[in-house]
Design a protein around this motif. Structure first.
Motif, PDB file in Angstrom:
ATOM      1  N   GLN A  60      95.988  70.413  58.760  1.00 47.21           N
ATOM      2  CA  GLN A  60      96.687  70.662  57.495  1.00 47.21           C
ATOM      3  C   GLN A  60      95.880  70.133  56.318  1.00 47.21           C
ATOM      4  O   GLN A  60      95.746  70.793  55.290  1.00 47.21           O
ATOM      5  CB  GLN A  60      98.050  69.971  57.514  1.00 47.21           C
ATOM      6  CG  GLN A  60      99.018  70.593  58.494  1.00 47.21           C
ATOM      7  CD  GLN A  60     100.261  69.743  58.672  1.00 47.21           C
ATOM      8  OE1 GLN A  60     100.281  68.565  58.355  1.00 47.21           O
ATOM      9  NE2 GLN A  60     101.308  70.350  59.208  1.00 47.21           N
ATOM     10  N   PHE A  91      92.788  69.814  55.905  1.00 41.52           N
ATOM     11  CA  PHE A  91      91.622  70.614  55.541  1.00 41.52           C
ATOM     12  C   PHE A  91      92.020  72.024  55.106  1.00 41.52           C
ATOM     13  O   PHE A  91      91.166  72.862  54.866  1.00 41.52           O
ATOM     14  CB  PHE A  91      90.612  70.654  56.687  1.00 41.52           C
ATOM     15  CG  PHE A  91      89.830  69.379  56.791  1.00 41.52           C
ATOM     16  CD1 PHE A  91      88.680  69.194  56.035  1.00 41.52           C
ATOM     17  CD2 PHE A  91      90.263  68.354  57.588  1.00 41.52           C
ATOM     18  CE1 PHE A  91      87.977  68.014  56.089  1.00 41.52           C
ATOM     19  CE2 PHE A  91      89.568  67.153  57.651  1.00 41.52           C
ATOM     20  CZ  PHE A  91      88.423  66.981  56.907  1.00 41.52           C
ATOM     21  N   GLY A  92      93.326  72.266  55.054  1.00 36.78           N
ATOM     22  CA  GLY A  92      93.800  73.521  54.485  1.00 36.78           C
ATOM     23  C   GLY A  92      93.948  74.657  55.481  1.00 36.78           C
ATOM     24  O   GLY A  92      93.905  75.819  55.099  1.00 36.78           O
ATOM     25  N   ALA A  93      94.124  74.338  56.764  1.00 36.01           N
ATOM     26  CA  ALA A  93      94.322  75.402  57.754  1.00 36.01           C
ATOM     27  C   ALA A  93      95.757  75.917  57.685  1.00 36.01           C
ATOM     28  O   ALA A  93      96.683  75.156  57.409  1.00 36.01           O
ATOM     29  CB  ALA A  93      94.025  74.872  59.153  1.00 36.01           C
TER      30      ALA A  93
END
Lengths: 470, 307
Positions: free
Chosen positions: B186, B188-190
């Motif tokens: 989350q 790292f923006g997944a």
């Protein structure tokens, strides 16, 4: 990604305004009661107020440390900074974009571009190689495979893991795994790095090494780092500024030195009691104005008179531009005066200890032990900034205020009685030197005044906190 | 008090009749799909000479675990051939494979759903309890009405009975994935889907495979019951031996079930924890951090999560 405002250069990296995070069933009611001044304990039946009214800015390029014991809310706080947790009240602004209340999609976009994170237990993907882990952030950003590999390899090299890319995380030691975690965050090339107790799971030696490496990397890359820790020594070592948290509130926010020398309340005072002050305070923090200073051109008579007036056996001698040349001792100068020498040069010895302003006190002891003289503090150009007598060094280590204003600095006591010096000066005085003597006295006063100027200037530069590359 | 009776049975009866009347067409379609699927697998197992199938299954065992399991598999299957139960065993295997596959296809997504939502978890749990503890033969009655005699009611009853551990172990596995690793995804923006695919499913794989193994074992235990509604195979043989009081036939058919069970269990169990090819399994160097996932984590296939 299209209509994101370009952050202005002046905006802080992170802005947190009245941020409160409450875990429990009736957040509204809890919030009202908190605002009315209720403490954490009173709200316990409703739930947990993890963070209460946090309000701070993180400047670009600084290491901002949040320090507190477990349960103080620091982990919750850091998770609101990248939106992993939505605050109950208040706002978080990242590089000029307010992320509070943002759609999940845009929030992910902000995380990809601006904020990466390093975790306490590393949180590597155990089924992927070290290289794939390091490139994970880039993969999510959609960077093509070849470029991803190249950048991940480069950054692994940088953190000291070159050639380990094909290993699996489980084959690495704890310290190495956290290097991978750090590499993953750095490779993403975000402006902000959140580090959640990143070094707490490592053993002390590795931890020290990682701390030093982090400072080095930060100076090189100019990242903004928010670092969470429960270890005050770590906080003091890393932090440009430190926020001390207790029971969900930030009780003090300031530099390491401010927190150490001027704790906001008993809690912080108790906390900093055990800190190794010698590793936090620097020579620049504790140094005194050098009073016993003469310029080399002033001559032996001026030097001798200065020593008599200040009741000391030595003075610092500075050349043009206040560069420190060395020290002279009263016996040597007396001899010069008796011989009628006009130059101070032959008496100057350079066997006195010299330190730089940013050296920690722990590094000063050896020099202080070896020499009777106060330590001369100089800047990069060799200009004299101040002096650290032994008594100041000791006072700074004890819990005594490091401001030595009230206890007079005892310089090395004069070894020659005052009347002997006065007599000598009188005996050697000649009509043509009387004017010179007056000029000498002026030179001494001017030197002392100039010293004060430079010192003030240095302090200002310090306060500006120019840690980041200009 | 004696006059009072909860008419639950009547309601269930009315409900099934209602379903039959309204959705009869739908059930015919389902019946045809299941039956076609079964016929296909059955055909694939029955058509080649037995030794080809024995070799093929031994090869699967070899790949899954090693030569010892391969030899054991071959010997076991030859015993089945020796007692002249080969055709029945293959029918049973086809039924187990089809029922298990469908059960897994339904239960894994349900498990994912239950892991992601506490509400879903609370709804699904009692339904699973009901499905698993209701005497399995009870399912046969409505299944018979809805799908008529043959292999399909057997498959349906088997799916319902065997699904529960698949859902449970999938949920458990995904909930057990280290929270920090999910957070890393989350942070790292997944996207949630990406976190599921690249982090949660691969890390939950040992648990999910244990669930698959359980599904298959429960399926096998249902074959005898399925035999009662005309599913044939080894189950049919056992039912026949029961009606004829034929100890010999009962023993031979029963032994064949046991052999199939052991082979299926060992092979699927091994699939849950595959070795790294070529590398002897050894202890990873000790790390000073607690490995939250246990030793399974390191044995996961590295390839399973490439983009």
């Amino acid at each position: 990604m299209s209509e994101t405002p370009v952050p202005e250069a002046g905006t802080p990296a992170l802005s947190v305004r009245r941020l409160t995070k409450f875990f429990g069933r009736k957040p509204k009611e809890a919030l009202d009661r908190l605002r009315a001044g209720a403490g954490r304990a009173e709200l316990a039946p409703l739930g947990t107020a993890a963070v209460i009214d946090a309000d701070f800015d993180v400047r670009r390029g600084e290491i901002f440390v949040v320090m507190g014991l477990s349960g103080s809310g620091k982990s919750t706080l850091i998770r609101t900074l990248n939106g992993l947790l939505e605050p109950t009240d208040g706002t978080v602004t990242v590089m000029g974009e307010t992320i509070t209340g943002m759609s999940p999609k845009r929030l992910r976009e902000v995380r990809r571009r601006h904020v990466s994170m390093v975790f306490q237990h590393f949180a590597l993907l155990p089924h992927r190689s070290v290289l794939e882990n390091a490139g994970y952030g880039l993969e999510i950003q959609g960077v093509p495979t070849a470029e991803r590999r190249e950048r991940a390899e480069h950054i692994l090299e940088r953190v000291g893991l070159g050639g380990w890319g094909d290993k699996m995380p489980s084959e690495l030691s704890g310290g190495m795994q956290q290097r991978v975690g750090l590499a993953r965050a750095l490779a993403s090339n975000t402006d902000i790095l959140l580090m959640d107790e990143a070094f707490s799971a490592l053993d002390p030696l590795i931890r020290k090494e990682m701390q030093e490496q982090l400072v080095e990397l930060q100076q090189e890359l100019g990242k903004t780092i928010v670092f969470i820790t429960h270890d005050l020594n770590e906080a003091m070592f890393l932090g440009d500024r430190i926020a001390v948290m207790r029971d969900g509130r930030i009780v003090q926010l300031g530099t390491a030195e401010e927190i150490l020398t001027d704790p906001a309340d008993d809690y912080v005072a108790q906390f900093v009691q055990d800190v190794d002050r010698s590793r936090v305070l620097t020579a620049g923090n504790v140094m005194e104005a050098p009073r016993a200073v003469v310029t080399a051109s002033a001559g032996p008579r001026a030097a001798l008179r200065a020593m008599r007036d200040l009741q000391t056996s030595m003075v610092f001698v500075v050349g043009s531009g206040r560069r420190l040349l060395g020290v002279v001792h009263d016996r040597d100068v007396l001899r010069l005066v008796q011989r009628g020498e006009r130059s101070l040069e032959p008496a100057i010895s350079d066997d006195h200890p010299v330190v730089s302003a940013d050296e920690h006190l722990s590094e000063l002891f050896e020099s202080a032990v070896e020499s009777q003289l106060p330590l001369a503090v100089v800047d990069e150009q060799g200009r004299l900034l101040g002096a650290v007598p032994r008594v100041t060094l000791l006072a700074a280590l004890g819990n005594v205020s490091s401001n030595t204003g009230e206890h007079a600095v005892i310089e090395t006591p004069a070894t020659i009685p005052v009347d002997v010096i006065t007599a000598t000066l009188h005996r050697t005085a000649r009509p043509d030197t009387a004017i010179a003597d007056a000029a000498d006295a002026n030179a001494v006063a001017a030197a002392a005044a100039e010293a004060a100027d430079i010192r003030a200037e240095a302090t200002r530069a310090d306060a500006a906190g120019e840690r980041s590359p200009a | 008090m004696n006059d009072f009776r909860l008419p639950l049975g009547d309601w269930a009866d009315a409900f099934i009749h209602f379903i039959t009347d309204v959705f009869g067409g739908f059930f015919t379609v389902v019946r045809n799909i299941f039956a076609g699927f079964y016929d296909l697998v059955d055909f694939a197992l029955q058509t080649p000479p037995f030794w080809i199938v024995v070799l093929a299954l031994a090869a699967v065992a070899w790949l899954a675990k090693g030569w010892k399991l391969a030899v054991g598999t071959a010997v076991g299957l030859l015993v089945i051939v020796g007692v002249d139960q080969w055709d029945n065993a293959m029918s049973t295997l086809a039924l187990v494979l089809v029922a298990s596959l469908i059960a897994v296809v339904i239960s894994v997504p349900l498990g994912v759903l239950a892991a992601r939502s506490d509400v879903a978890s609370k709804v699904i749990r009692p339904i699973l309890d009901f499905m698993q503890t209701m005497p399995a033969m009870v399912y046969l009655i409505p299944a018979l009405i809805l799908f008529r005699v043959g292999v399909v009611p057997g498959i349906v009853a088997t799916i319902i009975f065997a699904m529960a551990p698949g859902v449970r172990l999938t949920e458990l596995g995904i909930r057990g994935v280290d929270k920090e690793v999910v957070e890393a995804g989350q942070a790292f923006g997944a996207s949630p889907w990406r976190i599921l695919r690249q982090i949660q499913l691969p890390l939950a794989m040992p648990s999910i495979m244990a669930g698959v193994n359980q599904v298959i074992m429960l399926s096998l235990s249902m074959v005898v019951i399925a035999g009662m509604v005309g599913a044939g195979g080894l189950g049919g043989e056992v039912v026949q031996s029961l009606t004829r009081i034929d100890v010999g036939l009962g023993f031979e058919a029963g032994l064949s079930v046991v052999i199939l069970a052991i082979i299926l269990d060992r092979v699927t169990g091994a699939l849950g924890t595959p070795r790294k090819p070529g590398a002897p399994r050894k202890q990873a160097p000790a790390t000073d951090a607690a490995e939250p996932l246990g030793p399974e984590a390191e044995r996961l296939p590295a390839a399973s999560a490439t983009a």
